[in-house]
Design a protein around this motif. Structure first.
Motif, short mmCIF file in Angstrom:
data_model
loop_
_atom_site.label_atom_id
_atom_site.label_comp_id
_atom_site.label_asym_id
_atom_site.label_seq_id
_atom_site.Cartn_x
_atom_site.Cartn_y
_atom_site.Cartn_z
N CYS A 1 0.86 -1.19 0.00
CA CYS A 1 0.00 0.00 0.00
C CYS A 1 0.89 1.24 0.00
O CYS A 1 1.72 1.44 0.90
N SER A 2 0.73 2.09 -1.01
CA SER A 2 1.58 3.29 -1.12
C SER A 2 1.37 4.24 0.06
O SER A 2 2.32 4.86 0.54
N ARG A 3 0.15 4.34 0.53
CA ARG A 3 -0.12 5.23 1.67
C ARG A 3 0.55 4.70 2.94
O ARG A 3 1.09 5.47 3.73
N PHE A 4 0.52 3.39 3.13
CA PHE A 4 1.20 2.79 4.28
C PHE A 4 2.71 3.00 4.18
O PHE A 4 3.36 3.32 5.18
N HIS B 1 7.52 5.87 6.14
CA HIS B 1 8.62 6.77 5.81
C HIS B 1 8.59 8.01 6.71
O HIS B 1 9.62 8.42 7.26
N ILE B 2 7.42 8.60 6.87
CA ILE B 2 7.27 9.79 7.73
C ILE B 2 7.60 9.45 9.18
O ILE B 2 8.31 10.19 9.86
N ALA B 3 7.12 8.30 9.66
CA ALA B 3 7.39 7.89 11.04
C ALA B 3 8.88 7.67 11.26
O ALA B 3 9.44 8.07 12.29
N ALA B 4 9.55 7.07 10.29
CA ALA B 4 11.00 6.84 10.41
C ALA B 4 11.75 8.16 10.45
O ALA B 4 12.71 8.31 11.22
N LYS B 5 11.33 9.13 9.63
CA LYS B 5 11.98 10.45 9.63
C LYS B 5 11.82 11.14 10.98
O LYS B 5 12.76 11.71 11.51
N LYS B 6 10.60 11.09 11.52
CA LYS B 6 10.34 11.71 12.82
C LYS B 6 11.18 11.07 13.91
O LYS B 6 11.72 11.75 14.78
#
Length: 137
Positions: free
Chosen positions: A117-120, A125-130
């Motif tokens: 799922c592209s949204r997942f 990716h966002i969670a890893a950056k944070k």
């Protein structure tokens, strides 16, 4: 003036005596004396503890809550600080709504695997950056 000892105060507020002693150490509350080894408080302690509880439930730190009280012991809450905390809570609400919406999408995503799922993928990716930013602080 009616006094209350630390044991009864603990019982009536649900706070352990150790927390009450810590709050006293931080000058959030103050005892008015002792009866034997037990600290005594006057009835105003309930209002102060209620203000501490409200501050904690709004996400204020104990240091921030300490600033709610003037040197004479009266409550003096900085309204600007309240506006800042409200804005912070609004931001947290927006972030949590985005997370909720993403989770609901992934739960209903037609892809055969969540990892497809592209949204997942974007959420991960966002969670890893944070997490990486937080670790650098």
């Amino acid at each position: 003036m009616k006094t209350i000892d630390i044991v009864e105060l603990s019982h009536r507020t649900g706070l352990p005596a150790s927390t009450l002693r810590y709050y006293e150490e931080r000058s959030l509350i103050s005892s008015i004396g002792r009866k034997g080894l037990r600290r005594l408080f006057d009835a105003t302690v309930f209002q102060r503890l209620a203000l501490v509880a409200l501050g904690r439930s709004a996400g204020f730190s104990l240091s921030e809550i300490e600033a709610f009280f003037s040197s004479d012991g009266s409550a003096s809450i900085d309204r600007k600080l309240l506006h800042e905390k409200a804005a912070e809570i609004d931001h947290q609400i927006q972030m949590l709504q985005q997370v909720r919406d993403g989770l609901l999408h992934v739960a209903e995503c037609p892809e055969p695997s969540h990892l497809e799922c592209s949204r997942f993928q974007k959420m991960m990716h966002i969670a890893a950056k944070k997490q990486a930013r937080a670790a650098k602080r």
